[in-house]
Design an enzyme around this catalytic site. Sequence first.
Site, PDB file in Angstrom:
ATOM      1  N   ASN A 217       4.771  -3.743   2.109  1.00 17.81           N
ATOM      2  CA  ASN A 217       3.711  -2.828   2.521  1.00 17.81           C
ATOM      3  C   ASN A 217       2.706  -2.599   1.396  1.00 17.81           C
ATOM      4  OD1 ASN A 217       4.580  -2.381   5.155  1.00 17.81           O
ATOM      5  ND2 ASN A 217       6.055  -0.833   4.497  1.00 17.81           N
TER       6      ASN A 217
ATOM      7  N   HIS B 222       2.943  -1.469  -1.700  1.00 14.31           N
ATOM      8  CA  HIS B 222       3.037  -0.402  -2.685  1.00 14.31           C
ATOM      9  C   HIS B 222       4.418  -0.417  -3.326  1.00 14.31           C
ATOM     10  CE1 HIS B 222       3.970   2.030   1.142  1.00 14.31           C
ATOM     11  NE2 HIS B 222       5.111   1.852   0.518  1.00 14.31           N
TER      12      HIS B 222
ATOM     13  N   CYS C 115       2.541   5.020  -4.397  1.00 13.45           N
ATOM     14  CA  CYS C 115       2.146   4.566  -5.727  1.00 13.45           C
ATOM     15  C   CYS C 115       1.686   3.129  -5.595  1.00 13.45           C
ATOM     16  CB  CYS C 115       3.315   4.677  -6.706  1.00 13.45           C
ATOM     17  SG  CYS C 115       2.961   4.065  -8.363  1.00 13.45           S
TER      18      CYS C 115
END
Length: 401
Positions: A271, A273, A308
């Site tokens: 995804n 991240h 993040c």
Amino acid sequence: MASFSCPVPYVVRCSIAKEGGDFNKQRYAKVNGGIIRSISEADLLSRSAKASRALIPSVAENGFVVKEDVRQKIPTKKQLVDPYRQGLIIEGGVGYRQTVVIRSYEVGPDKTATMESLMNLLQETALNHVWMSGLLSNGFGATHGMMKHNLIWVVSRMLVEVDHYPIWGEIVEIDTWVGASGKNGMRRDWLIRSQATGHVYARGTSTWVMMNQQTRRLSKMPEEVRAEISPWFIEKHAIKEDAYEKISKLDDKAKYMNSDLKPKRSDLDMNHHVNNVKYLRWMLETIPDHVLESQQLSSIILEYRRECGSSDIVKSLCEPEEKGILRDVDMIEDSEISLLNGFSLASEILKGGGLLGSFDNGTLRYTHLLQIEGEAKNEEIMRGRTTWKKKVTTTIPFSTQ
């Protein structure tokens, strides 16, 4: 938030009568309520493997298969057995059990599996659960309905409790299942047990919500998705929590701190991240070495606040919680004389005379915070709490409970 997409199990009208035990014991397969014949799990796995090989198309002339779906062989229908992953559907058709061997790269210096390895195994079994359901679309654990709405799963909270860590070469069984969490969330639980003894080594529970993959905002659960996954929800808890204990926010006055942490390309998941297991590593790197050497991580709570990305710079903060006279084991140094309540005591006396030993027999708790540095104004990524107990060598009880 952190994401490893949460798998959703599928309902089948077939169940394996007896759970647990080894793969050579006889079991009865029930189809539509009727027992058709006695069959072993090993036989089921073997037959499923043969059926899978029969479905593999011929390879292209250049020796490669082009289509991803052909290479992955994602099931389009419900599966009872996955011979390649040593997986079985349990819990009357809504749960999943996978048998795994603890590999050499999953253990630390003491030859026991690390918490990171256990977290990776939890993630893998969750994904394999939805893999077998027939609901898996092209996303990272997303169902067909979720992909239509550009949705992915993100984990908002996770709790893992460990009594014993598996050792290198040990065979363990990991059970997982899902249930409802509020109106728009989902809960996923796990049990890790020794295949040899049946003793439960670890338990885990987690809460999941949906995020729009394009806007990166949380989303309500569409009715189409609810219809897909709700038949697989069961009311069973691996860990019962009466109430959540609030985790305090830390600031730059925290006792331990690691700054300027930069994600690597290898830290990113499908995804795009940072994977939640990397967060755990950043947290544990702030724990003093002598604590890591003498203590065992017995439980961890992770509360995810935001994603993040690869360009973010992260700061990891850690603060020991108050614990009687001593706040932290590192108040006593191996080569120094320590002062305690005005009296000079040699550190070897403390260690041998029972004061430190008594402390070690208790627990240590640390509060953690991961935040983004720089222009993001220290925006929180995750809060956490770790609990540590003294490492001991014990005989694992032989139990099937």
